[in-house]
Design an enzyme around this catalytic site. Structure first.
Site, PDB file in Angstrom:
ATOM      1  N   ILE A 167       0.806  -1.224   0.000  1.00 52.77           N
ATOM      2  CA  ILE A 167       0.000   0.000   0.000  1.00 52.77           C
ATOM      3  C   ILE A 167       0.837   1.271   0.000  1.00 52.77           C
ATOM      4  CG2 ILE A 167      -2.121  -0.925   1.001  1.00 52.77           C
ATOM      5  CD1 ILE A 167      -1.190   0.174   3.703  1.00 52.77           C
ATOM      6  N   LYS A 225       5.473  -2.230   8.066  1.00 51.63           N
ATOM      7  CA  LYS A 225       6.496  -1.420   7.401  1.00 51.63           C
ATOM      8  C   LYS A 225       7.751  -2.255   7.338  1.00 51.63           C
ATOM      9  CE  LYS A 225       7.467   3.193   7.796  1.00 51.63           C
ATOM     10  NZ  LYS A 225       7.399   4.583   8.311  1.00 51.63           N
ATOM     11  N   SER A 268      11.193   6.004   0.945  1.00 50.34           N
ATOM     12  CA  SER A 268      12.648   5.910   0.942  1.00 50.34           C
ATOM     13  C   SER A 268      13.103   4.767   1.849  1.00 50.34           C
ATOM     14  CB  SER A 268      13.234   7.224   1.429  1.00 50.34           C
ATOM     15  OG  SER A 268      12.562   7.637   2.596  1.00 50.34           O
ATOM     16  N   ASP A 300       7.651  15.443  11.021  1.00 52.54           N
ATOM     17  CA  ASP A 300       7.217  15.161   9.647  1.00 52.54           C
ATOM     18  C   ASP A 300       5.687  15.182   9.563  1.00 52.54           C
ATOM     19  OD1 ASP A 300       7.666  14.621   6.976  1.00 52.54           O
ATOM     20  OD2 ASP A 300       8.015  12.471   7.258  1.00 52.54           O
ATOM     21  N   ALA A 317       5.363  -0.365   2.673  1.00 51.93           N
ATOM     22  CA  ALA A 317       4.270  -0.561   3.629  1.00 51.93           C
ATOM     23  C   ALA A 317       3.356  -1.613   3.009  1.00 51.93           C
ATOM     24  CB  ALA A 317       3.520   0.745   3.869  1.00 51.93           C
TER      25      ALA A 317
HETATM   26  P1  ADP Z   1       7.157   6.748   4.622  1.00 53.58           P
HETATM   27  O1  ADP Z   1       6.517   8.112   4.566  1.00 53.58           O
HETATM   28  O2  ADP Z   1       8.415   6.734   5.391  1.00 53.58           O
HETATM   29  O3  ADP Z   1       7.267   6.164   3.245  1.00 53.58           O
HETATM   30  P2  ADP Z   1       4.690   5.843   5.991  1.00 53.58           P
HETATM   31  O4  ADP Z   1       4.622   5.170   7.320  1.00 53.58           O
HETATM   32  O5  ADP Z   1       4.168   7.243   5.930  1.00 53.58           O
HETATM   33  O6  ADP Z   1       6.203   5.754   5.446  1.00 53.58           O
HETATM   34  O7  ADP Z   1       3.896   4.917   4.953  1.00 53.58           O
HETATM   35  C1  ADP Z   1       3.831   5.224   3.571  1.00 53.58           C
HETATM   36  C2  ADP Z   1       2.382   5.169   3.075  1.00 53.58           C
HETATM   37  O8  ADP Z   1       1.823   3.851   3.301  1.00 53.58           O
HETATM   38  C3  ADP Z   1       1.435   6.133   3.770  1.00 53.58           C
HETATM   39  O9  ADP Z   1       1.428   7.434   3.251  1.00 53.58           O
HETATM   40  C4  ADP Z   1       0.083   5.418   3.581  1.00 53.58           C
HETATM   41  O10 ADP Z   1      -0.455   5.665   2.305  1.00 53.58           O
HETATM   42  C5  ADP Z   1       0.472   3.957   3.720  1.00 53.58           C
HETATM   43  N1  ADP Z   1       0.343   3.510   5.136  1.00 53.58           N
HETATM   44  C6  ADP Z   1       1.361   3.428   6.035  1.00 53.58           C
HETATM   45  N2  ADP Z   1       0.920   3.001   7.238  1.00 53.58           N
HETATM   46  C7  ADP Z   1      -0.415   2.811   7.108  1.00 53.58           C
HETATM   47  C8  ADP Z   1      -1.461   2.350   7.999  1.00 53.58           C
HETATM   48  N3  ADP Z   1      -1.197   2.029   9.258  1.00 53.58           N
HETATM   49  N4  ADP Z   1      -2.720   2.259   7.513  1.00 53.58           N
HETATM   50  C9  ADP Z   1      -2.985   2.593   6.221  1.00 53.58           C
HETATM   51  N5  ADP Z   1      -2.073   3.031   5.341  1.00 53.58           N
HETATM   52  C10 ADP Z   1      -0.795   3.131   5.756  1.00 53.58           C
HETATM   53 MG    MG Z   2       5.171   9.011   5.581  1.00 55.89          MG
END
Ligand code: ADP
Ligand code: MG
Length: 160
Positions: A10, A33, A14, A128, A18
């Site tokens: 999903i 993650k 970087s 962030d 996820a």
């Molecule tokens: P990063 O910004 O470091 O890539 P994130 O934790 O923000 O990591 O996750 C990236 C994307 O994955 C999020 O913007 C969202 O779209 C999706 N995502 C991450 N965690 C969740 C969650 N718990 N439930 C639903 N979507 C999620």
């Molecule tokens: Mg993020």
């Protein structure tokens, strides 16, 4: 990872990926993650583990609920609750210019303030805050997530 069945990817950042998964133990969906730490320096590895420590110590209705974490095959895995509504950035874009009601915006704003109060009281800076890191539950709750670059100001005053 054998406790979880992969449903779909999903998100990709970087850090890695996820992934939406289903637990073989309780049948619930979670987000994992996956952070590849094998190519990192030991300092960077410690930083990644810190994200886990920060999240694991928090429990608040407006913060994405952490479940567990583990390291396997050079990757760090962080398991957390799935926010079915996705992130606020996607939610805003799906409106295609249609404005949200003031009541809706205030409701989200207050919930994020409550999450920030909770973390700031623990001397944690998220660093962030943006719509991509704010997640929507299906009951209308919003939750702050992605503590990837959070900083703990002074560990000794945590919990005060
Ligand atoms: P990063 O910004 O470091 O890539 P994130 O934790 O923000 O990591 O996750 C990236 C994307 O994955 C999020 O913007 C969202 O779209 C999706 N995502 C991450 N965690 C969740 C969650 N718990 N439930 C639903 N979507 C999620
Ligand atoms: Mg993020």
């Amino acid at each position: 990872m054998d406790k979880y069945e992969k449903v779909k990817k999903i998100g990709e950042g970087s850090f890695g990926k996820a992934i939406l998964v289903k637990s073989k133990e309780d049948g619930h969906q979670y987000v994992i993650k996956e952070i590849n730490i094998s190519g990192m320096s030991s300092k960077e590895r410690q930083e990644s583990r810190k994200e886990v420590a920060v999240l694991a110590n928090m429990s608040h209705p407006n913060i994405v609920q952490y479940k567990e974490s583990f390291e396997e095959g050079g990757c760090l895995y962080i398991v957390m609750d799935y926010c079915e509504g996705g992130d606020l950035f996607k939610r805003i874009n799906s409106q295609k210019g249609l404005l949200f009601s003031e009541a809706q915006i205030l409701d989200w704003f207050v919930q994020i303030c409550l999450a920030l109060k909770h973390i700031h009281d623990r001397k944690i800076l998220h660093r962030d805050i943006k719509s991509q890191n704010i997640f929507l539950k299906k009951d209308g709750t919003v939750q702050l997530g992605d503590f990837g670059i959070a900083r703990v100001l002074n560990r000794y005053v945590q919990g005060v």
